[in-house]
Scaffold this motif. Structure first.
Motif, short mmCIF file in Angstrom:
data_model
loop_
_atom_site.label_atom_id
_atom_site.label_comp_id
_atom_site.label_asym_id
_atom_site.label_seq_id
_atom_site.Cartn_x
_atom_site.Cartn_y
_atom_site.Cartn_z
N UNK A 1 0.83 -1.22 0.00
CA UNK A 1 0.00 0.00 0.00
C UNK A 1 0.86 1.26 0.00
N UNK A 2 1.87 1.26 0.87
CA UNK A 2 2.72 2.46 0.96
C UNK A 2 3.53 2.65 -0.32
N UNK A 3 3.99 1.55 -0.89
CA UNK A 3 4.76 1.64 -2.12
C UNK A 3 3.89 2.18 -3.26
N UNK A 4 2.65 1.74 -3.30
CA UNK A 4 1.75 2.23 -4.35
C UNK A 4 1.49 3.73 -4.17
N UNK A 5 1.32 4.15 -2.93
CA UNK A 5 1.13 5.58 -2.67
C UNK A 5 2.36 6.37 -3.10
N UNK B 1 5.72 15.96 -0.97
CA UNK B 1 4.50 15.18 -1.12
C UNK B 1 3.32 16.14 -1.31
N UNK B 2 2.44 15.91 -2.30
CA UNK B 2 1.34 16.84 -2.56
C UNK B 2 0.50 17.11 -1.31
N UNK B 3 0.12 18.37 -1.18
CA UNK B 3 -0.62 18.82 0.00
C UNK B 3 -1.86 17.99 0.32
N UNK B 4 -2.60 17.65 -0.72
CA UNK B 4 -3.87 16.96 -0.44
C UNK B 4 -3.72 15.45 -0.40
N UNK C 1 9.07 5.80 3.74
CA UNK C 1 9.39 6.02 5.17
C UNK C 1 8.52 7.13 5.74
N UNK C 2 8.36 8.20 4.99
CA UNK C 2 7.53 9.31 5.46
C UNK C 2 6.08 8.86 5.61
N UNK C 3 5.61 8.13 4.61
CA UNK C 3 4.22 7.67 4.66
C UNK C 3 4.00 6.73 5.85
N UNK C 4 5.02 5.94 6.13
CA UNK C 4 4.95 5.02 7.28
C UNK C 4 4.77 5.82 8.58
N UNK C 5 5.62 6.83 8.74
CA UNK C 5 5.55 7.65 9.96
C UNK C 5 4.18 8.30 10.06
N UNK C 6 3.70 8.83 8.93
CA UNK C 6 2.38 9.47 8.92
C UNK C 6 1.28 8.48 9.27
N UNK C 7 1.36 7.33 8.66
CA UNK C 7 0.32 6.32 8.83
C UNK C 7 0.21 5.87 10.28
#
Lengths: 82, 175
Positions: B36-40, B94-97, B69-75
Motif C-alpha cells: 500500500x505504501x509503495x503504491x502511494x 508530497x502533494x498537500x492533499x 518512510x515518510x508515509x509510514x511515519x504518517x500512517x
C-alpha cells in the motif's frame, strides 16, 4: 460553457493577475459564482481522488502479474516476510 | 507509447519493491502495508513526474524508499522527533492533499460518481490528472474534434460539480 470554463481558468491559475482580481471581486458580490467555484474546486479534488484510485488499481495489477510470472521476485518478497 | 510506459513502470516496480518491502519489514510492517505504501509513493512520484515538478538528486529507488518512510511515519502517527526525517518530507514534496483522510462523504460520492459516470470521470482524469492534450483525448474517446471533446469535458465537469452540490445539500438536510 463560458462560466465553467472561466472558473476553471481561475482554479488552474490560467488567468492574468488582473483577471484574477476581477474574478475575485465578482465572487465577493455574487454568492452563486462563489458557490460554483467552491463546488468546482471540490470536483477537481474528486477527479484527482478517482485518478489516484485508478492508478493504484494499475499498480496492484503489476504486482499481481509479477507475483504470478516472476519466480525470483516472488521468492525475494516471500523471504523478506518469512 | 503506453506499452513502453507500462514496461518502464513494471521495471521500476520490479527493481524497487524488494528494497521497500525490506524497509517496511524492518519498521515492523507486513506485506500488505509495504504494498500500500509503495503504491502511494509511486502515485506521488508519477504525479510529480507528469507535472514536471520532480526535483530529485537521488536514484528513483532511494526517492521512493524515502517517500515510503515518510508515509509510514504518517500512517502510524509516530513522533517525528523520535524518528528524524532530516527535512526529507519537505525535500520530497508530497502533494498537500495527499494525506487528506478519505472523508466518508468523499468516498460515498466517489462510489456514486463511479457508478453514474465512469466515462465522464475517465475523460476528466485524462485532462486534469494525466494532462493530455484535447487532441489526444478526442482520439482516445472517439470525438470528431478537440472542440467537441472540450465541450464534453465541461459537461462532465458540470455533472460532477452538480453531484458535489447535491451531496452538500443532502448533508445539510440530514445534519
Amino acid at each position: 460553457m463560458h462560466e465553467i470554463q472561466e472558473i476553471d481558468q481561475y482554479i488552474l491559475r490560467e488567468m492574468s493577475v488582473e483577471d484574477q482580481l476581477v474574478f475575485q471581486a465578482r465572487m465577493l458580490s455574487c454568492r452563486d459564482l462563489q458557490e460554483k467555484a467552491a463546488h468546482q474546486l471540490q470536483a477537481h479534488a474528486l477527479v484527482r481522488r478517482f485518478a489516484r484510485e485508478a492508478q493504484r488499481e494499475k499498480l496492484a495489477a503489476i504486482y499481481a502479474r509479477l507475483w504470478e510470472t516472476d519466480a525470483a521476485f516472488r521468492s525475494e518478497i516471500t523471504a523478506i516476510f518469512q | 507509447m503506453q506499452e513502453k510506459e507500462a514496461q518502464w513502470l513494471t521495471n521500476i516496480y520490479r527493481d524497487t519493491f524488494p528494497q521497500v518491502a525490506a524497509t517496511v519489514h524492518r519498521l515492523g510492517g507486513n506485506l500488505d502495508t509495504a504494498r500500500d505504501l509503495f503504491h502511494d509513493a509511486l502515485v506521488i512520484y508519477l504525479e510529480k513526474r507528469r507535472n514536471n515538478t520532480l526535483d530529485i538528486r537521488v536514484s528513483v529507488k532511494a526517492y521512493l524508499t524515502g517517500i515510503v518512510k515518510i508515509l509510514w511515519v504518517r500512517k502510524f502517527k509516530q513522533d517525528s522527533r523520535q524518528r528524524p526525517l532530516d527535512n526529507m518530507e519537505e525535500q520530497l514534496g508530497i502533494p498537500e492533499d495527499f494525506y487528506a483522510p478519505a472523508p466518508e462523504r468523499a468516498t460515498r460520492l466517489l462510489h456514486y460518481l463511479q457508478a453514474a459516470g465512469r466515462k465522464c470521470l475517465q475523460l476528466l482524469q485524462a485532462f486534469y490528472y494525466e494532462q493530455r492534450s484535447m487532441q489526444e483525448i478526442a482520439r482516445q474517446f472517439h470525438f470528431r474534434t478537440a472542440r467537441s471533446a472540450t465541450v464534453q469535458k465541461y459537461k462532465c465537469l458540470e455533472k460532477v460539480r452538480e453531484q458535489v452540490k447535491n451531496a452538500e445539500k443532502y448533508e445539510e438536510a440530514i445534519a
